[in-house]
Every structure is written in structure tokens, then in C-alpha cells.
Design an enzyme around this catalytic site. Sequence first.
Site, PDB file in Angstrom:
ATOM      1  N   ARG A 247      20.984 -23.040 -10.122  1.00 44.71           N
ATOM      2  CA  ARG A 247      21.994 -22.827 -11.173  1.00 44.71           C
ATOM      3  C   ARG A 247      21.414 -22.917 -12.577  1.00 44.71           C
ATOM      4  O   ARG A 247      21.881 -22.245 -13.486  1.00 44.71           O
ATOM      5  CB  ARG A 247      23.109 -23.887 -11.068  1.00 44.71           C
ATOM      6  CG  ARG A 247      23.735 -24.060  -9.729  1.00 44.71           C
ATOM      7  CD  ARG A 247      24.818 -25.115  -9.753  1.00 44.71           C
ATOM      8  NE  ARG A 247      24.356 -26.428 -10.161  1.00 44.71           N
ATOM      9  CZ  ARG A 247      23.770 -27.319  -9.357  1.00 44.71           C
ATOM     10  NH1 ARG A 247      23.541 -27.011  -8.098  1.00 44.71           N
ATOM     11  NH2 ARG A 247      23.393 -28.493  -9.811  1.00 44.71           N
TER      12      ARG A 247
ATOM     13  N   GLU B 274       0.837  -1.209   0.000  1.00 43.92           N
ATOM     14  CA  GLU B 274       0.000   0.000   0.000  1.00 43.92           C
ATOM     15  C   GLU B 274       0.872   1.259   0.000  1.00 43.92           C
ATOM     16  O   GLU B 274       0.563   2.250  -0.669  1.00 43.92           O
ATOM     17  CB  GLU B 274      -0.903   0.030   1.244  1.00 43.92           C
ATOM     18  CG  GLU B 274      -1.884  -1.124   1.356  1.00 43.92           C
ATOM     19  CD  GLU B 274      -1.317  -2.306   2.140  1.00 43.92           C
ATOM     20  OE1 GLU B 274      -0.120  -2.628   1.960  1.00 43.92           O
ATOM     21  OE2 GLU B 274      -2.062  -2.924   2.910  1.00 43.92           O
TER      22      GLU B 274
ATOM     23  N   CYS C  36      -0.826   0.167   7.713  1.00 47.69           N
ATOM     24  CA  CYS C  36      -1.276   0.638   6.398  1.00 47.69           C
ATOM     25  C   CYS C  36      -2.738   1.056   6.433  1.00 47.69           C
ATOM     26  O   CYS C  36      -3.141   1.966   5.699  1.00 47.69           O
ATOM     27  CB  CYS C  36      -1.115  -0.464   5.357  1.00 47.69           C
ATOM     28  SG  CYS C  36       0.594  -0.851   5.036  1.00 47.69           S
TER      29      CYS C  36
END
Length: 372
Positions: A213, A56, A90
Amino acid sequence: MTAKQDKIWMQRALSLAEKGRGYVSPNPMVGCVIVSEEGDVIGEGYHERYGKAHAEVNAMNQVDDADNLKNATVYVTLEPCSHHGKTPPCAQMLADKPIKRVVVAMKDPSEKVNGRGLELLRNEGIDVDTGILQKEAKELNECWLHYIEFNRPFITLKIAQTADGYIAAPNGDSKWISSKESREKVHIWRSQNDAVMVGRNTALHDNPSLTVRLVEGRQPKRVVIDGPFELPRNLNLFSDQFEEKTIVITHNRKKSKDEADPMLKMLQSNYFRGEIIHVEKVNGHSRLKEGMRKLADHGITSLLVEGGQQLSSALLKRGLVDRLQLFIAPKLLGGGTKSIVNLDINRMEDIVPFRDHNWQQTGQDILLTANL
Ligand SMILES: NC(=O)C1=CN([C@@H]2O[C@H](COP(=O)(O)OP(=O)(O)OC[C@H]3O[C@@H](n4cnc5c(N)ncnc54)[C@H](OP(=O)(O)O)[C@@H]3O)[C@@H](O)[C@H]2O)C=CC1
Ligand SMILES: Nc1c(N[C@@H]2O[C@H](COP(=O)(O)O)[C@@H](O)[C@H]2O)[nH]c(=O)[nH]c1=O
Ligand SMILES: [Zn+2]
């Protein structure tokens, strides 16, 4: 905003959230899209790294003209937080803006939030709608939700076996049973899981790297169960560039205590730079359930187990496998190490069923994905 538009913006927020996979644990992945009254995206963002800004905040920081926030709608894939954690709440930050509505895909079930973020927004006079693309949001954070509910990681068991069910030849060799394409898939999973695990015989025989890898991706932690804590230090897990990412689970109390003491540790010429988790010994082996709980305490929400036979079987027997990823290669060995043994099943009534499953082809192999 129509229901159709709500879904479109929430889908966009979900796609953004996905970008945090592998980097935000033990937090959930979260995405956010802010849409102006006129229907334009004025800000978007996601939770990028553990400890860093929430979705947010990142989305709000993109809004360059604060006037556009008047009557705007905020789409967020998880209930905005209501607590002071590593960052301020938030829900309050959103409530302080002149926005009209917040659309949330799913409630945050963790103790510290659990509806309080939604309540705060509603009490501040903001329209709140929940449940838009809820199923998708739950799937996205499947592992994290499991970790919150059961206090252990979501465990995926990967096995690469021959058509006749062997994971290694009679001499113990197993490289390679599955095709390159299948192994690439495994490397993708490695990069998406918080940790990868093997048993001590596998560590000893294969000297695995458990690195990412074959594809690009971030390196997960590596866990080896070494009950006696006697694996040689020159194995890749203890001596390569990712040594610090290795965790040993052991039932050897004395050795784990000595290693955990920073003074004693530094005195050794070649001390182990990874982490050690001590668990109790049961029937001669490390207590797996305790190990899983302690991995969760270390912030590991998802775990990819890569064998061998004894570890896979012991986990299955204890109900500690959530998903099975079984590669079956078009090859025969006719002997060697069977993939799974000793589940103590004698009657068809006790057979282990899958909750659901699907089959697909990867390279030459078939891959059975099953939820247990
Ligand atoms: N094809 C494939 O996909 C793979 C093949 N392999 C092959 O498998 C072989 C090694 O497998 P394997 O010998 O079965 O050994 P493992 O690698 O499975 O090692 C045994 C591990 O199981 C742990 N464990 C925990 N609980 C139990 C229990 N109740 N009973 C038994 N063990 C328990 C042991 O813990 P503790 O240390 O505490 O005793 C130990 O760490 C190698 O040949 C390797 O190449 C390996 C991985 C993948
Ligand atoms: N043999 C076998 C697998 N073996 C698993 O991969 C480990 C080796 O990892 P690394 O050293 O990083 O390449 C090995 O110890 C075992 O756990 N995996 C597969 O996908 N297919 C295979 O045929
Ligand atoms: Zn937040």
C-alpha cells in the site's frame, strides 16, 4: 565486439531482465539485446510474465529488418532454453537465424536446460561466449537459483525491533516500532517477493493485511501458519479483496481435507477462497521445512517472513533463514516480546555468525542486512 562493449550490452540486458521482477516466478528474470554487425541495437526485450514469451523471442520480435540479423550478436542474461516448455526452445529459434554469436551471462542450472542450450547453439555453428557479467546475473536471480538448488524459497526474515530488542509491548501491540521510511522499504520487498508470511499469533493480534500500500507494486501471495486451522475468518487475510492470495499452512489434517474438497467447500456459506497446505505436526507445531518445500511446489521462489517471535526463532533455529533484515528503532520498551529467543545456544562457540552484513540508515532507524 570488444570485451568492454560486451559488458555494456550485457548490462543493458540485465537492466531489462530486472523489469520482470515479481511477475515471472517460478521462472527466472531474463533480458536480451540484439546488436547488429554495425554495432546498433536492433531488438531488445525481457521475460515479462510467467507463461508468456521468453526474452529472446520478445527481442527478436522487435527486429524490423531481418537483413540486420546477418552476423548479429545476441546478448542474453541466461542460457537460452533448449526444451519445449510453455514456449518452444529459444536456442533453436536463435540457431535458425543468420546471427553469428550469442553471449550468455550464466548457464541455466535447471535440469531441463543445464548446458544443452549452449551445446545446441555451438552444434549449429554459432559462436558462444559465456560468463560475461556472470556475478551480476547470479545476483539478479539469487532467489530463483536458491529455489532450483534447494527446492525451497529464498527466505528473508524481516524484524522491526526497539533498541533494546523488543518487537511488541507487553500488551502485544507493535504498531509502529519502525519509521514510515522503513515500512515503505518493507512494502517494496513485499512487492518483490513471491509471498509474505506471518505466524498465527501475529495474524490474531495484529490482523495484518500484508498488502502493498505504501508504494506501487504487485500484491504477493500471503502465507499464514495456522497449525490448528482455527484463526477467525473475519481476519483481513481471509476476508479482504486478496483472500484468494492467502495460503494457510496447517497440521490439521481433517480440516485441510474438508477444505480441499471442492464440493464440501462450496457447501459452506463463507468458504475460504485461498489455498491450503497440509504439513505434519512436530512438537505441537507445523513442520516448517515441509511447509517451505510445499511452498516451492506452489511456485514460490522467494518468501518474506514478517514474524512474530516464535516463527522467527523457529526458522532461525532450523537454518531456514537466508537473509535477515533487522530494523533497529531509536526507542525503548524495557519489556514485552523479544525479537528472537530459544536458539538453544549456551556457549560462545555456538554463536550464529553472519556470512556477510552491512548497516544503513532508513528514516530514524538503522537497518542491518545480513546473509546467514
Ligand atoms: N515488530 C515486528 O517486526 C513484529 C511484531 N510482531 C508481534 O509479535 C507478536 C506475535 O508473535 P508470537 O507470539 O511469537 O507468535 P507468532 O506470530 O510467531 O506465531 C507463532 C507461530 O510460530 C509457528 N511455529 C512453528 N514452529 C514452531 C516452534 N517450533 N515453536 C513455536 N512456534 C512455532 C506456529 O505454528 P503453529 O500454528 O503450527 O503452532 C505459529 O504459527 C505480536 O505481538 C505481534 O504484534 C509480529 C510480527 C512482526
Ligand atoms: N510492527 C511493525 C511491523 N509489523 C509487521 O507488519 C504487519 C502488519 O502489516 P500491515 O497490516 O500490512 O500493515 C504485522 O502483522 C507484522 O508482521 N513491521 C514493520 O516493518 N515495522 C513495525 O514497526
Ligand atoms: Zn526460452
